[in-house]
Design a protein around this motif. Structure first.
Motif, PDB file in Angstrom:
ATOM      1  N   ALA A 299      -7.451  46.740  -9.962  1.00 55.11           N
ATOM      2  CA  ALA A 299      -8.450  47.179 -10.642  1.00 55.11           C
ATOM      3  C   ALA A 299      -9.731  46.943  -9.372  1.00 55.11           C
ATOM      4  O   ALA A 299     -10.621  47.720 -10.222  1.00 55.11           O
ATOM      5  N   LEU A 300     -10.044  45.550  -8.696  1.00 64.26           N
ATOM      6  CA  LEU A 300     -10.825  45.752  -7.880  1.00 64.26           C
ATOM      7  C   LEU A 300     -11.104  46.635  -7.692  1.00 64.26           C
ATOM      8  O   LEU A 300     -12.852  46.855  -7.204  1.00 64.26           O
ATOM      9  N   HIS A 301     -11.080  47.575  -6.517  1.00 69.74           N
ATOM     10  CA  HIS A 301     -10.849  48.327  -5.979  1.00 69.74           C
ATOM     11  C   HIS A 301     -10.920  49.572  -6.556  1.00 69.74           C
ATOM     12  O   HIS A 301     -11.940  50.468  -6.508  1.00 69.74           O
ATOM     13  N   VAL A 302     -10.027  49.828  -7.941  1.00 69.73           N
ATOM     14  CA  VAL A 302     -11.110  50.476  -8.893  1.00 69.73           C
ATOM     15  C   VAL A 302     -12.550  50.777  -9.536  1.00 69.73           C
ATOM     16  O   VAL A 302     -13.756  52.198  -8.926  1.00 69.73           O
ATOM     17  N   ILE A 303     -12.808  50.080  -9.629  1.00 73.71           N
ATOM     18  CA  ILE A 303     -14.165  49.194  -9.671  1.00 73.71           C
ATOM     19  C   ILE A 303     -15.314  49.627  -8.596  1.00 73.71           C
ATOM     20  O   ILE A 303     -15.990  50.544  -8.357  1.00 73.71           O
ATOM     21  N   ALA A 304     -14.919  49.366  -7.640  1.00 71.26           N
ATOM     22  CA  ALA A 304     -15.965  49.436  -6.778  1.00 71.26           C
ATOM     23  C   ALA A 304     -15.951  50.861  -5.885  1.00 71.26           C
ATOM     24  O   ALA A 304     -16.599  50.916  -5.423  1.00 71.26           O
ATOM     25  N   ALA A 305     -14.640  51.509  -6.311  1.00 67.17           N
ATOM     26  CA  ALA A 305     -14.501  52.949  -5.852  1.00 67.17           C
ATOM     27  C   ALA A 305     -15.754  54.040  -6.413  1.00 67.17           C
ATOM     28  O   ALA A 305     -16.127  54.799  -6.460  1.00 67.17           O
ATOM     29  N   GLU A 306     -15.538  53.469  -7.933  1.00 68.96           N
ATOM     30  CA  GLU A 306     -15.831  54.618  -9.174  1.00 68.96           C
ATOM     31  C   GLU A 306     -16.894  53.860  -9.292  1.00 68.96           C
ATOM     32  O   GLU A 306     -17.329  54.748 -10.601  1.00 68.96           O
ATOM     33  N   THR A 307     -17.640  53.374  -9.036  1.00 68.75           N
ATOM     34  CA  THR A 307     -19.173  53.118 -10.237  1.00 68.75           C
ATOM     35  C   THR A 307     -19.959  52.389  -8.942  1.00 68.75           C
ATOM     36  O   THR A 307     -19.209  52.355  -7.585  1.00 68.75           O
ATOM     37  N   PRO A 308     -21.128  52.656  -8.631  1.00 72.16           N
ATOM     38  CA  PRO A 308     -21.999  52.614  -7.909  1.00 72.16           C
ATOM     39  C   PRO A 308     -22.489  50.385  -7.576  1.00 72.16           C
ATOM     40  O   PRO A 308     -23.037  50.235  -7.492  1.00 72.16           O
ATOM     41  N   THR A 309     -21.558  49.867  -7.979  1.00 69.99           N
ATOM     42  CA  THR A 309     -21.499  48.537  -8.741  1.00 69.99           C
ATOM     43  C   THR A 309     -21.897  47.317  -7.176  1.00 69.99           C
ATOM     44  O   THR A 309     -21.455  48.305  -6.716  1.00 69.99           O
TER      45      THR A 309
END
Length: 382
Positions: A299-309
């Motif tokens: 889940a952390l990887h998804v957010i890091a990869a799919e958003t500009p956070t």
């Protein structure tokens, strides 16, 4: 530690968990010390335990101080980790004795805490922890008794001064039982190896062993229970999870929606967005997900990869999950899919129409959605 702790009780507990006494006796022989330790099975109030006994071949061995013991550790065939661990415990014990007696550490003699027994107990504890592959130690509160304890130079109130000094910063409780419950050596070993166990700590129990004390009171089992656990993330305990979140003020609605969808696809329990205002008054969205421990990294990887956070945060959360059941309800509008939800512990039960099913029927019948939902609620059946 509900009954107490001493050096021999720690050793007995380690032996009960499978630690071999020969692992302690081998370095003692290498140092040509007149002591050995034995492990004997014991039955304490019907409980299977192990009693550790230190045998000395000299009637009156000389008292030794911390420097003597540290020099012995330096000469002993030990791994650096075991040597450092044993030295740390012995130093902690010596500093406590020096403080309560108002003397220099160099002047401390371990006559009050058993002479060579002290070295055997401390060395055995360090060897046992490493031999059993223990990575971290936790301690439950120390039990303290009542009354007076006779020592070589005086009689002190329980707990004795050295134990009070050693257990500073650790929780304790009063048992109401007479006599000494925690010896200085036992307290030094526990506080030198462990830290207080936190209420939220979770783990899987893999083994337990009981070390017998030297006394056998009639009203309780005088044993120390040592347990081996496999630590888990909070999510591995029943119905626990992690919440992951990040603040986004530079992502498009499409990017956020796509990321939320991906989080659900990889197996998150839930994913959602919360409107917020960030620095400089910019409207933003907090993207959140509820996930198990095994899915957390994904889940952390998804957010890091799919958003500009530029950063993420996560923390363990507890949740209570209801019993859920899919049923059907016969209504004037037709058969509606219903979900029943029950919290048995609180006696709470309810049923509600599944949205997609109610929507299809409302469209087909030309009826208000709320009427279909109301008709299905509480009418669930198989």
């Amino acid at each position: 530690m509900s009954a107490g702790v001493s050096g021999d009780m720690v050793l007995g507990g380690l032996f009960a968990l499978g630690f071999d006494p020969e692992t302690v006796n081998a370095p003692l022989r290498a140092l040509d010390l007149p002591v050995t330790v034995e492990a004997e099975p014991a039955r304490i109030h019907g409980l299977k335990a192990v009693r550790a006994t230190v045998l000395c071949r000299e009637k009156n061995p000389p008292h030794r101080g911390p420097r003597d013991f540290l020099r012995l550790l330096e000469k002993a065939p030990l791994s650096p980790s075991v040597r450092e661990c044993a030295a740390r415990i012995l130093t902690r014990l010596a500093e406590a004795e020096a403080e309560v007696h108002g003397i220099l550490v160099e002047k401390v003699h371990f006559h009050e805490v058993g002479g060579l027994d002290t070295l055997v107990d401390v060395l055995g504890a360090a060897l046992g922890i490493f031999s059993l592959g223990v990575e971290r130690c936790f301690a439950t509160p120390f039990p303290f008794g009542r009354g007076m304890v006779s020592m070589e130079h005086a009689t002190f109130a329980e707990p004795v001064p050295a134990v009070i000094r050693l257990t500073r910063g650790f929780p304790s409780f009063r048992t109401g039982w007479e006599g000494e419950h925690c010896t200085p050596t036992g307290a030094a070993i526990v506080t030198g190896l462990a830290r207080p166990v936190a209420p939220e700590w979770t783990a899987i129990l893999t083994a337990a062993g009981y070390g017998a004390g030297s006394r056998d009171p009639a009203d309780r089992a005088n044993v120390l229970r040592l347990c081996l656990y496999q630590e888990t993330d909070a999510a591995d305990a029943a119905f626990e999870a992690f919440q992951i979140e990040c603040n986004l003020d530079n992502a498009t609605p499409e990017q956020i929606a796509f990321a939320a969808g991906r989080l659900l696809e990889i197996g998150c329990f839930d994913a959602w967005q919360e409107p917020m205002v960030m620095k400089k008054g910019r409207a933003a969205v907090k993207l959140c997900a509820l996930v198990s421990g095994e899915k957390r990294e994904a889940a952390l990887h998804v957010i890091a990869a799919e958003t500009p956070t530029g950063g993420l945060r996560w923390f363990p959360v507890r949740r209570v999950v209801a019993n859920k059941r899919a049923v059907e309800a016969e209504t004037d509008f037709g058969t509606v899919a219903v979900k029943e939800v029950e919290f048995p512990a609180w006696g709470v039960r309810r049923a509600g129409a599944e949205y997609e099913s109610a929507r299809r029927i409302a469209r087909a019948r030309g009826a208000p959605l709320r009427n279909v939902q109301r008709a299905a609620g509480g009418k669930g059946k198989k």
